[in-house]
Scaffold this motif. Sequence first.
Motif, PDB file in Angstrom:
ATOM      1  N   GLY A   1       0.756  -1.305  -0.189  1.00 55.98           N
ATOM      2  CA  GLY A   1      -0.231  -0.042   0.024  1.00 55.98           C
ATOM      3  C   GLY A   1       0.780   1.242   0.060  1.00 55.98           C
ATOM      4  O   GLY A   1       2.092   1.246  -0.191  1.00 55.98           O
ATOM      5  N   THR A   2       0.323   2.368   0.090  1.00 53.98           N
ATOM      6  CA  THR A   2       0.677   3.789   0.197  1.00 53.98           C
ATOM      7  C   THR A   2       1.104   4.089   1.730  1.00 53.98           C
ATOM      8  O   THR A   2      -0.071   4.212   2.100  1.00 53.98           O
ATOM      9  N   ILE A   3       2.082   4.264   2.151  1.00 54.25           N
ATOM     10  CA  ILE A   3       2.634   4.422   3.506  1.00 54.25           C
ATOM     11  C   ILE A   3       3.151   5.894   3.381  1.00 54.25           C
ATOM     12  O   ILE A   3       3.874   6.361   2.556  1.00 54.25           O
ATOM     13  N   GLU A   4       2.569   6.726   4.201  1.00 49.64           N
ATOM     14  CA  GLU A   4       2.461   8.152   4.478  1.00 49.64           C
ATOM     15  C   GLU A   4       3.431   8.574   5.755  1.00 49.64           C
ATOM     16  O   GLU A   4       2.959   8.166   6.644  1.00 49.64           O
TER      17      GLU A   4
ATOM     18  N   GLY B   1      -1.427   6.198   6.356  1.00 45.13           N
ATOM     19  CA  GLY B   1      -1.820   5.577   4.852  1.00 45.13           C
ATOM     20  C   GLY B   1      -2.221   4.186   4.857  1.00 45.13           C
ATOM     21  O   GLY B   1      -3.402   3.889   4.150  1.00 45.13           O
ATOM     22  N   THR B   2      -1.553   3.158   5.591  1.00 46.43           N
ATOM     23  CA  THR B   2      -1.803   1.914   5.628  1.00 46.43           C
ATOM     24  C   THR B   2      -2.675   1.620   6.853  1.00 46.43           C
ATOM     25  O   THR B   2      -2.358   2.160   7.974  1.00 46.43           O
ATOM     26  N   GLY B   3      -3.383   0.336   7.108  1.00 44.88           N
ATOM     27  CA  GLY B   3      -3.949   0.107   8.262  1.00 44.88           C
ATOM     28  C   GLY B   3      -3.109  -0.237   9.468  1.00 44.88           C
ATOM     29  O   GLY B   3      -3.575   0.448  10.599  1.00 44.88           O
ATOM     30  N   VAL B   4      -2.132  -0.778   9.328  1.00 45.45           N
ATOM     31  CA  VAL B   4      -1.225  -1.323  10.750  1.00 45.45           C
ATOM     32  C   VAL B   4      -0.509   0.224  11.029  1.00 45.45           C
ATOM     33  O   VAL B   4      -0.304   0.297  12.064  1.00 45.45           O
ATOM     34  N   ASN B   5      -0.049   1.149   9.833  1.00 43.08           N
ATOM     35  CA  ASN B   5       0.569   2.382  10.235  1.00 43.08           C
ATOM     36  C   ASN B   5      -0.492   3.244  10.926  1.00 43.08           C
ATOM     37  O   ASN B   5      -0.046   3.938  11.829  1.00 43.08           O
ATOM     38  N   LYS B   6      -1.666   3.175  10.395  1.00 44.92           N
ATOM     39  CA  LYS B   6      -2.750   4.216  11.075  1.00 44.92           C
ATOM     40  C   LYS B   6      -2.917   3.844  12.695  1.00 44.92           C
ATOM     41  O   LYS B   6      -2.726   4.617  13.641  1.00 44.92           O
ATOM     42  N   ALA B   7      -2.901   2.464  12.950  1.00 42.99           N
ATOM     43  CA  ALA B   7      -3.133   2.069  14.492  1.00 42.99           C
ATOM     44  C   ALA B   7      -1.850   2.270  15.236  1.00 42.99           C
ATOM     45  O   ALA B   7      -1.940   2.478  16.055  1.00 42.99           O
ATOM     46  N   TRP B   8      -0.669   2.018  14.431  1.00 41.23           N
ATOM     47  CA  TRP B   8       0.567   2.559  15.001  1.00 41.23           C
ATOM     48  C   TRP B   8       0.520   4.095  15.418  1.00 41.23           C
ATOM     49  O   TRP B   8       1.135   4.204  16.537  1.00 41.23           O
ATOM     50  N   GLN B   9       0.164   4.975  14.803  1.00 38.58           N
ATOM     51  CA  GLN B   9       0.088   6.208  14.914  1.00 38.58           C
ATOM     52  C   GLN B   9      -1.017   6.355  16.045  1.00 38.58           C
ATOM     53  O   GLN B   9      -0.746   7.433  17.065  1.00 38.58           O
ATOM     54  N   GLN B  10      -1.945   5.884  16.266  1.00 39.39           N
ATOM     55  CA  GLN B  10      -2.786   6.019  17.175  1.00 39.39           C
ATOM     56  C   GLN B  10      -2.350   5.711  18.673  1.00 39.39           C
ATOM     57  O   GLN B  10      -2.528   6.202  19.434  1.00 39.39           O
ATOM     58  N   LEU B  11      -1.597   4.531  18.498  1.00 35.37           N
ATOM     59  CA  LEU B  11      -0.827   4.075  19.787  1.00 35.37           C
ATOM     60  C   LEU B  11       0.293   5.034  20.200  1.00 35.37           C
ATOM     61  O   LEU B  11       0.231   5.447  21.426  1.00 35.37           O
ATOM     62  N   ASN B  12       0.857   5.617  19.245  1.00 31.40           N
ATOM     63  CA  ASN B  12       2.049   6.911  19.574  1.00 31.40           C
ATOM     64  C   ASN B  12       1.250   7.964  20.041  1.00 31.40           C
ATOM     65  O   ASN B  12       1.671   8.527  20.862  1.00 31.40           O
ATOM     66  N   ASP B  13       0.342   8.473  19.469  1.00 30.54           N
ATOM     67  CA  ASP B  13      -0.548   9.526  19.963  1.00 30.54           C
ATOM     68  C   ASP B  13      -1.110   9.378  21.503  1.00 30.54           C
ATOM     69  O   ASP B  13      -1.013  10.178  22.191  1.00 30.54           O
ATOM     70  N   SER B  14      -1.451   8.128  21.675  1.00 33.33           N
ATOM     71  CA  SER B  14      -2.264   7.785  23.296  1.00 33.33           C
ATOM     72  C   SER B  14      -0.847   7.840  24.063  1.00 33.33           C
ATOM     73  O   SER B  14      -1.105   8.516  25.236  1.00 33.33           O
ATOM     74  N   SER B  15       0.213   7.213  23.667  1.00 35.04           N
ATOM     75  CA  SER B  15       1.337   7.341  24.506  1.00 35.04           C
ATOM     76  C   SER B  15       1.870   8.550  24.862  1.00 35.04           C
ATOM     77  O   SER B  15       2.268   8.951  25.864  1.00 35.04           O
ATOM     78  N   MET B  16       2.040   9.426  23.763  1.00 35.63           N
ATOM     79  CA  MET B  16       2.534  10.814  24.169  1.00 35.63           C
ATOM     80  C   MET B  16       1.652  11.407  24.852  1.00 35.63           C
ATOM     81  O   MET B  16       2.006  12.424  25.564  1.00 35.63           O
ATOM     82  N   SER B  17       0.303  11.213  24.780  1.00 30.73           N
ATOM     83  CA  SER B  17      -0.765  12.015  25.773  1.00 30.73           C
ATOM     84  C   SER B  17      -0.395  11.471  27.176  1.00 30.73           C
ATOM     85  O   SER B  17      -0.417  12.593  27.932  1.00 30.73           O
ATOM     86  N   VAL B  18      -0.161  10.645  27.429  1.00 26.67           N
ATOM     87  CA  VAL B  18       0.135  10.203  28.812  1.00 26.67           C
ATOM     88  C   VAL B  18       1.548  10.708  29.323  1.00 26.67           C
ATOM     89  O   VAL B  18       1.420  11.179  30.272  1.00 26.67           O
ATOM     90  N   GLY B  19       2.525  10.638  28.394  1.00 23.42           N
ATOM     91  CA  GLY B  19       3.641  11.289  28.644  1.00 23.42           C
ATOM     92  C   GLY B  19       3.826  12.513  28.967  1.00 23.42           C
ATOM     93  O   GLY B  19       4.594  13.042  29.847  1.00 23.42           O
ATOM     94  N   ARG B  20       2.826  13.424  28.029  1.00 22.29           N
ATOM     95  CA  ARG B  20       2.791  14.792  28.461  1.00 22.29           C
ATOM     96  C   ARG B  20       2.182  15.022  29.806  1.00 22.29           C
ATOM     97  O   ARG B  20       2.604  16.129  30.497  1.00 22.29           O
ATOM     98  N   GLU B  21       1.224  14.323  30.230  1.00 26.36           N
ATOM     99  CA  GLU B  21       0.737  14.423  31.805  1.00 26.36           C
ATOM    100  C   GLU B  21       1.633  14.058  32.731  1.00 26.36           C
ATOM    101  O   GLU B  21       1.896  14.800  33.747  1.00 26.36           O
ATOM    102  N   MET B  22       2.616  13.081  32.223  1.00 28.17           N
ATOM    103  CA  MET B  22       3.654  12.996  33.394  1.00 28.17           C
ATOM    104  C   MET B  22       4.568  13.931  33.606  1.00 28.17           C
ATOM    105  O   MET B  22       5.182  14.302  34.606  1.00 28.17           O
ATOM    106  N   ASN B  23       5.005  14.591  32.313  1.00 32.08           N
ATOM    107  CA  ASN B  23       6.032  15.537  32.224  1.00 32.08           C
ATOM    108  C   ASN B  23       5.468  16.781  33.172  1.00 32.08           C
ATOM    109  O   ASN B  23       6.210  17.397  33.958  1.00 32.08           O
ATOM    110  N   ARG B  24       4.006  17.132  33.055  1.00 29.88           N
ATOM    111  CA  ARG B  24       3.735  18.234  33.651  1.00 29.88           C
ATOM    112  C   ARG B  24       3.639  18.145  35.424  1.00 29.88           C
ATOM    113  O   ARG B  24       4.013  18.714  35.999  1.00 29.88           O
TER     114      ARG B  24
END
Length: 365
Positions: free
Chosen positions: A92-95, A109-132
């Motif tokens: 597929g096309t990976i963006e 772009g592709t299914g697995v990469n979209k899910a990977w990005q969602q996991l990263n977004d969720s992880s960074m959200s928790v990380g930002r709260e820890m940093n605060r």
Amino acid sequence: MSIKRQVIVAATAILLAGCQQNSYRIQGIIEGAADGDTLFLTTDIAEGTPRDTIIVVNGRFELEGATDSTYFCMVYSKANPTLSASFFIEPGTIEVHIAAQQENTVVGGTGVNKAWQQLNDSSMSVGREMNRIAERMYTTNPSFEEQQKAVEQIQQLNSRFSSIVIGFAERNISNELGYFIITSFPDEVIASGERLRLIELMPKEMRQRKAISEMEQTLRQSALTSEGAKLQDFTMTALAGNDVNIMSEIAAHKITIIDFWASWCAPCRAEMPLMVSMYREFSSKGLGIVGISLDNDKEAWKSAVDELNMSWPQLSDLKGWENEAAKRFNITSIPHTVVVDQQGTILRRGLRGEELKAYIAEQLK
């Protein structure tokens, strides 16, 4: 059209369809890179050994290829390795958008990469709260109560992060993201019991991969000797030469410490005075200790036992790190203690020093 030509055309169509089905295309944007800069694509995340090179043109980069599987990789700048993005190669096309600020890098772009990005977004959200929370503790003069509250908040965030990761693994259990999470995230994030449960949900063909099958075997063995499990009986030779059944020793005391050690282990020797003191104080109240030595040399073992005044039963098969009991308990470092009750239920593992003494005192009060 002749039959022969029909066959050739049909075969060509199938071949082209197969190529298209397995082809991938990486379409990337990179901030902070100059025209002509080299990017490396690697599947060797630890060392970064290049697998392909890509040239940046007008802030963009592209790479095409074919793959019959999905696998994890990373693209990084030769000139500035901090400009990087990790993602999955799959058909597929990976963006990929590599941002100057790492937290703003996005893949999709592709299914697995979209899910990977969602996991990263969720992880960074928790990380930002820890940093605060951390920043608040460092920039103020918090009271003891505020410090305790901050610790509790961090613990809750760690639990939330674990739940997020486990949730993504479960939802992607049939694809490479699920496999990656199960094989890559540490025990602090995915506890042994959860990891084993996730493995049991995997498709049969994925579960048969060497990394998973070996992990499953190790986890099942560890479960037999984890806290809360019932110790499986075994027999080992004592220093005097007689065979000793471990459950017969355990049954004779209210609580027993199985102490893995060796004569050549300096930290083990350093802790023996406390073990001796603890044995003298609590043996009359129901404490038993069984030493299991990871020695190869019987004379060195005997000399250390005498020198350190270890008056409790001592066992060994003189196989060093290949000691059968140590292998059963998956011992990878010593000293290591296993505390069991009179029925052989494993209560605690890994306690040492004053922490071990406090626990024994609490159990025998």
